[in-house]
Design a protein around this motif. Structure first.
Motif, PDB file in Angstrom:
ATOM      1  N   GLY A 170     -11.920  -2.918   2.752  1.00  0.00           N
ATOM      2  CA  GLY A 170     -12.074  -3.847   3.870  1.00  0.00           C
ATOM      3  C   GLY A 170     -10.801  -4.083   4.650  1.00  0.00           C
ATOM      4  N   VAL A 171      -9.906  -3.062   4.685  1.00  0.00           N
ATOM      5  CA  VAL A 171      -8.646  -3.197   5.410  1.00  0.00           C
ATOM      6  C   VAL A 171      -8.436  -1.978   6.314  1.00  0.00           C
ATOM      7  N   SER A 172      -7.484  -2.095   7.233  1.00  0.00           N
ATOM      8  CA  SER A 172      -7.100  -0.967   8.072  1.00  0.00           C
ATOM      9  C   SER A 172      -6.345   0.044   7.230  1.00  0.00           C
ATOM     10  N   PRO A 173      -6.517   1.348   7.495  1.00  0.00           N
ATOM     11  CA  PRO A 173      -5.793   2.359   6.727  1.00  0.00           C
ATOM     12  C   PRO A 173      -4.321   2.462   7.112  1.00  0.00           C
ATOM     13  N   ASP A 174      -3.924   1.790   8.187  1.00  0.00           N
ATOM     14  CA  ASP A 174      -2.553   1.880   8.659  1.00  0.00           C
ATOM     15  C   ASP A 174      -1.596   1.148   7.716  1.00  0.00           C
ATOM     16  N   GLY A 175      -0.458   1.741   7.490  1.00  0.00           N
ATOM     17  CA  GLY A 175       0.549   1.126   6.637  1.00  0.00           C
ATOM     18  C   GLY A 175       1.676   2.094   6.380  1.00  0.00           C
ATOM     19  N   ASN A 176       2.851   1.569   6.072  1.00  0.00           N
ATOM     20  CA  ASN A 176       3.977   2.428   5.731  1.00  0.00           C
ATOM     21  C   ASN A 176       4.966   1.663   4.871  1.00  0.00           C
ATOM     22  N   GLY A 177       5.947   2.401   4.385  1.00  0.00           N
ATOM     23  CA  GLY A 177       6.928   1.797   3.486  1.00  0.00           C
ATOM     24  C   GLY A 177       6.545   2.004   2.028  1.00  0.00           C
ATOM     25  N   SER A 178       7.091   1.176   1.165  1.00  0.00           N
ATOM     26  CA  SER A 178       6.882   1.310  -0.269  1.00  0.00           C
ATOM     27  C   SER A 178       5.439   1.039  -0.670  1.00  0.00           C
ATOM     28  N   HIS A 179       4.945   1.815  -1.648  1.00  0.00           N
ATOM     29  CA  HIS A 179       3.624   1.534  -2.219  1.00  0.00           C
ATOM     30  C   HIS A 179       3.664   0.282  -3.097  1.00  0.00           C
ATOM     31  N   ARG A 180       4.858  -0.089  -3.558  1.00  0.00           N
ATOM     32  CA  ARG A 180       5.051  -1.248  -4.431  1.00  0.00           C
ATOM     33  C   ARG A 180       4.280  -1.122  -5.747  1.00  0.00           C
ATOM     34  N   ILE A 181       4.176   0.094  -6.257  1.00  0.00           N
ATOM     35  CA  ILE A 181       3.546   0.304  -7.553  1.00  0.00           C
ATOM     36  C   ILE A 181       4.222   1.487  -8.221  1.00  0.00           C
ATOM     37  N   VAL A 182       4.438   1.404  -9.544  1.00  0.00           N
ATOM     38  CA  VAL A 182       5.031   2.489 -10.313  1.00  0.00           C
ATOM     39  C   VAL A 182       4.134   2.745 -11.519  1.00  0.00           C
ATOM     40  N   ILE A 183       3.813   4.010 -11.747  1.00  0.00           N
ATOM     41  CA  ILE A 183       2.896   4.407 -12.812  1.00  0.00           C
ATOM     42  C   ILE A 183       3.704   5.013 -13.949  1.00  0.00           C
ATOM     43  N   GLY A 184       3.473   4.532 -15.161  1.00  0.00           N
ATOM     44  CA  GLY A 184       4.190   5.038 -16.315  1.00  0.00           C
ATOM     45  C   GLY A 184       3.314   5.929 -17.177  1.00  0.00           C
ATOM     46  N   SER A 185       3.882   7.025 -17.676  1.00  0.00           N
ATOM     47  CA  SER A 185       3.134   7.947 -18.538  1.00  0.00           C
ATOM     48  C   SER A 185       4.110   8.784 -19.336  1.00  0.00           C
ATOM     49  N   ASP A 186       3.576   9.744 -20.071  1.00  0.00           N
ATOM     50  CA  ASP A 186       4.423  10.691 -20.790  1.00  0.00           C
ATOM     51  C   ASP A 186       4.671  11.943 -19.956  1.00  0.00           C
TER      52      ASP A 186
END
Length: 205
Positions: A170-186
């Motif tokens: 329900g939002v506009s697809p426009d955006g830029n900059g940091s995703h503000r998320i980091v995924i941790g794994s092996d």
């Protein structure tokens, strides 16, 4: 099998975010850390809580709104089930949904699955990128949607077209900059074709 070990949201106020996610009911599933990285508009991902009944959806949505979240899509019935979308005070977008349309039990806070949906420009290419890094495909619908196999209790990873994901949220697809998320794994550290950062979780490599 490579799976997600942690999801960390980068937020301006970690203490406030921790309090929100504890009250929301997902504090055991996501971490937070301080960041002032610039970001505007859609960050390119959503987190989904899959639950078993509509009253559980309402319980999570109510808790999020009580904690300061805003409504992006009010919870309602659809042909696929029942669900709604909220945006946390830190900007992360959460969808809470169930395939059921009936309440046959109490309004618990039981989560069946948590799915991290990445909005990507080229689903097929990004799928291959992740397969090359040890992730196994669980479900695949051509260039539209991919879900990777995961161990029980782990956060699931899925890929969706960025515009389609924004529409679903329900939002506009426009955006830029940091995703503000980091995924941790092996499998980390690396950055995927759409700029999503992965890091190695200590002790998992």
């Amino acid at each position: 099998m490579t799976t997600i070990k942690s999801v960390v949201l980068e937020v301006p106020d970690p203490a406030a975010a921790e309090a929100f996610y504890a009250a929301f009911g997902v504090g055991d599933h996501v971490g937070v850390r301080a960041s002032e990285a610039p970001t505007t508009g859609f960050r390119g991902y959503t987190l989904s809580l899959v639950v078993s009944r509509p009253n559980i959806v309402d319980a999570f949505v109510g808790a999020a709104l009580d904690g300061g979240a805003t409504t992006l899509k009010p919870a309602k019935k659809g042909f696929w089930g029942y669900g709604g979308v909220v945006q946390a005070p830190d900007g992360a977008i959460w969808k809470i949904a169930t395939s059921s349309k009936k309440n046959d039990g109490p309004a618990t806070r039981q989560i069946d699955d948590i799915v991290l949906l990445l909005g990507v420009e080229d689903v097929k290419a990004t799928k291959q990128f992740y397969v090359d890094r040890g992730l196994e495909v669980g479900k695949s619908y051509g260039r539209k949607y991919v879900e990777f196999a995961t161990a029980p209790s782990n956060v699931k990873l899925a890929l969706y077209g960025r515009r389609a994901l924004a529409k679903d949220a329900g939002v506009s697809p426009d955006g830029n900059g940091s995703h503000r998320i980091v995924i941790g794994s092996d499998a980390g550290p690396f950055v995927d074709p759409d700029g999503f950062a992965w890091e190695t979780v200590p002790g998992s490599a």
